[in-house]
Design an enzyme around this catalytic site. Structure first.
Site, PDB file in Angstrom:
ATOM      1  N   HIS A   1       7.870  21.378  39.111  1.00  0.00           N
ATOM      2  CA  HIS A   1       8.238  20.542  37.967  1.00  0.00           C
ATOM      3  C   HIS A   1       7.302  20.790  36.789  1.00  0.00           C
ATOM      4  O   HIS A   1       6.092  20.801  36.937  1.00  0.00           O
ATOM      5  CB  HIS A   1       8.163  19.066  38.354  1.00  0.00           C
ATOM      6  CG  HIS A   1       9.319  18.597  39.166  1.00  0.00           C
ATOM      7  ND1 HIS A   1      10.600  18.988  38.918  1.00  0.00           N
ATOM      8  CD2 HIS A   1       9.384  17.742  40.231  1.00  0.00           C
ATOM      9  CE1 HIS A   1      11.416  18.399  39.780  1.00  0.00           C
ATOM     10  NE2 HIS A   1      10.700  17.648  40.603  1.00  0.00           N
TER      11      HIS A   1
ATOM     12  N   CYS B   1      10.678  24.578  34.218  1.00  0.00           N
ATOM     13  CA  CYS B   1      11.631  24.370  33.119  1.00  0.00           C
ATOM     14  C   CYS B   1      10.963  24.560  31.767  1.00  0.00           C
ATOM     15  O   CYS B   1       9.756  24.406  31.625  1.00  0.00           O
ATOM     16  CB  CYS B   1      12.220  22.965  33.192  1.00  0.00           C
ATOM     17  SG  CYS B   1      13.458  22.816  34.462  1.00  0.00           S
TER      18      CYS B   1
END
Lengths: 210, 264
Positions: free
Chosen positions: A126, A183
Site C-alpha cells: 500500500h 499505487c
C-alpha cells in the site's frame, strides 16, 4: 397535536439517534484502525523472527511463522521481510496480495519468484502505509529481501510509472529481478489510477545469512 | 639448402598445428551418438536432484528440445533414479573420453557430475536445481547451469518436473564473481539467462529410438500470465480513520448543540 409541535418532537428524536449513530460509526472505525495497527505490528514481529536478527523476538512472533517459508506452505502468513535502510523501510512480506495480506504487510505476487529466486519476484504494498517511503527511492539503493534461507541483496536500477494493465513489469528478464509495486500518485485520495514500479536486480544468488 | 628447407618445413608444420589447436573444435551433436550409455560410480556422487550411491547406472537421452535435453538415470535393476535436464556442452569442455564428466572438485567435498560424454563424443552438461547449483559453483568456481522451478510456480514431484514444465522452465547460468574484498572466501554468485554456446550446434528434434515417442512438448508454449492486472495498492485505512474521526466530531457537535438547546 399541532404540526409545529410534531416537527419539534421529531427533531428531538432525530438528533439523539444521529448522535448515537455517528458516535458508534466513529468508534467502530477507530476500533478497526486499532485492530489493523495491531495486525501490522504482529506481522512486523513475525517478519523480524524470520531471519537471524540482533533484536530479541517474542515467542508469539516466533509462533506466527509457518515452517517452509514459501507461499504454498504458508498461504496467509509472513514469508519474509524487505528492508531499504536508506529510506527507512522495513516491511514484512506476506504470502499473498489479498486484502488481508496487504493490510498486514507487503504482498508477494503469486506466480513470481521467491526471495533470491531465479526469475522476477513481485512485491506489492500500500502506498499510504507500508510502501509510502518508496517516494524517496533512487537508483543505486540496496534492497535486502530476507527469507528463511537468508538475506538476498538487490540493487535498484530504475523506477517507472505504468498503467495497471502493464503486467510485463513482472516478466522474467535476463537476470533475476525484484519488482516493487505500489499505487501512484502517492498523494491521491481513493483508488489511484497508475502504478509506481521499482526495478532492482539480484546481486548474488547465494544468501548472505541475514 | 636442405637445412633451410627443413627449417621452413618445421615452421610451417608448427604454425598449422597451432592454428588447428586454436580453432574451435567441431560442435557436439548428442543425437549422432548412442543415446544410452552405462557408467559406474565408486563413491557417493551428486547428480541433479539426487546423490547416487556407488554402483552401476545407465544414462539415457529421453528427449531433445531446442535448447535442452531430457536425461534419465536408471540403475542396474532398471529402476528410474532421476529425470532431469541437460544442455549441450561446448565441445572444448567435454572432457574427451566417454563417460561421466566431473567438476574439478577439491578434496574437501564430495564428487558432483558436471555432465556426460557419450561414446562418439556427444556430451551434455547437467542442469542442477538452484541450491545445488549454488553449492557447486561456490566449490568449483565455475559456471553451472541451473533451474529454479519453485520460482516459476512449478511443482516438483518425486524430484522430477512434469514434461510440460521441463520444456518451459527457464534455464539460467550461475557464475561465481568476486565483486568486493569480502568475496575472496565466498564469492557472489551472479545469475544470467542461459544461452546456447556458440560452439554447440542446435540440437535436432530427434527422440531416442529405444524410447516410446513422448507427447510433443511445446517449447514455445506461452507461460501462464502471472496477473491480468497489477494489484490495487491503496489502503482504505486513512479514509476509514478520517471518516471515523469526522463522525465523532459531528457527534460531539450535536451533543454540544443539544446541551445548549436544553439549557436555553
Amino acid at each position: 397535536m399541532e404540526p409545529e409541535a410534531k416537527h419539534l418532537h421529531r427533531g428531538r428524536w432525530i438528533a439523539p439517534a444521529a448522535q448515537l449513530l455517528l458516535s458508534s460509526t466513529g468508534l467502530l472505525a477507530l476500533l478497526y484502525c486499532g485492530w489493523a495497527g495491531w495486525q501490522m505490528r504482529a506481522s512486523q514481529k513475525a517478519a523480524a523472527a524470520i531471519a537471524p536478527s540482533s533484536r530479541p523476538v517474542s515467542q508469539d512472533a516466533q509462533q506466527q511463522i509457518v515452517p517452509g517459508n514459501s507461499p504454498a506452505n504458508n498461504p496467509a502468513g509472513v514469508i519474509g521481510r524487505i528492508e531499504i535502510p536508506q529510506i527507512a523501510l522495513s516491511v514484512p512480506i506476506m504470502a499473498s496480495i489479498s486484502r488481508d495480506g496487504l493490510l498486514r504487510g507487503a504482498g508477494h505476487v503469486p506466480g513470481t519468484a521467491l526471495p533470491g529466486g531465479l526469475g522476477t519476484i513481485g512485491i506489492a504494498g500500500h502506498r499510504d502505509t507500508f510502501f509510502r517511503p518508496l517516494r524517496r527511492i533512487r537508483p543505486g539503493m540496496q534492497v535486502k529481501v530476507i527469507g528463511a534461507a537468508g538475506a538476498y541483496r538487490y540493487r535498484v536500477d530504475s523506477t517507472e510509472i505504468v498503467d495497471p494493465e502493464e503486467v510485463k513489469v513482472l516478466d522474467i528478464a535476463s537476470r533475476p529481478m525484484l519488482t516493487l509495486i505500489t499505487c501512484y500518485p502517492f498523494n491521491y485520495i481513493g483508488a489511484a489510477p497508475r502504478r509506481f514500479i521499482v526495478h532492482a536486480h539480484l546481486l548474488s544468488v547465494a544468501p548472505d545469512g541475514g | 639448402m636442405r637445412l633451410r628447407l627443413l627449417i621452413c618445413g618445421t615452421i610451417i608444420s608448427l604454425g598449422s598445428a597451432a592454428t588447428l589447436s586454436a580453432a574451435p573444435a567441431p560442435p557436439v551433436d548428442p543425437s549422432a551418438v548412442p543415446l544410452v550409455s552405462n557408467f559406474s560410480v565408486t563413491s557417493p556422487t551428486q547428480v541433479p536432484n539426487e546423490k547416487l550411491k556407488p554402483g552401476s547406472y545407465s544414462i539415457t537421452v529421453v528427449d531433445h528440445l531446442a535448447d535442452r535435453i531430457v536425461l534419465r538415470i536408471d540403475d542396474g535393476t532398471g529402476k528410474i533414479h532421476d529425470t532431469f535436464l541437460g544442455v549441450p556442452i561446448a565441445s572444448q569442455d567435454n572432457g574427451g573420453a566417454a563417460g561421466p564428466i566431473s567438476w574439478n572438485s577439491s578434496s574437501d567435498h564430495e564428487a558432483a557430475l558436471r555432465g556426460f560424454t557419450f561414446p562418439g563424443g556427444g556430451a551434455v552438461e547437467f542442469v542442477y536445481p538452484k541450491d545445488e547449483a549454488v553449492a557447486i559453483a561456490q566449490k568449483s568456481g565455475r559456471t553451472v547451469p541451473a533451474i529454479d522451478p519453485a520460482s516459476e510456480g512449478m511443482v516438483v514431484k518425486d524430484n522430477t518436473l512434469s514434461k510440460e514444465d521441463m520444456a518451459m522452465v527457464t534455464l539460467w547460468t550461475l557464475t561465481p564473481t568476486a565483486v568486493g574484498p569480502n568475496d575472496a572466501a565466498k564469492p557472489a554468485i551472479q545469475a544470467a539467462r542461459y544461452q546456447v554456446p556458440q560452439s554447440a550446434q542446435p540440437l535436432p528434434q530427434q527422440v531416442a529410438q529405444n524410447e516410446p515417442p513422448p507427447a510433443p512438448m511445446h517449447q514455445k508454449a506461452t507461460r501462464k500470465g502471472v496477473l491480468a492486472k497489477l494489484p490495487h495498492t491503496a489502503s482504505d485505512l486513512p479514509l476509514i480513520l478520517i471518516g471515523g474521526l469526522l463522525c465523532l466530531l459531528v457527534a460531539m457537535l450535536l451533543s454540544l448543540g443539544r446541551r445548549e438547546n436544553d439549557g436555553a
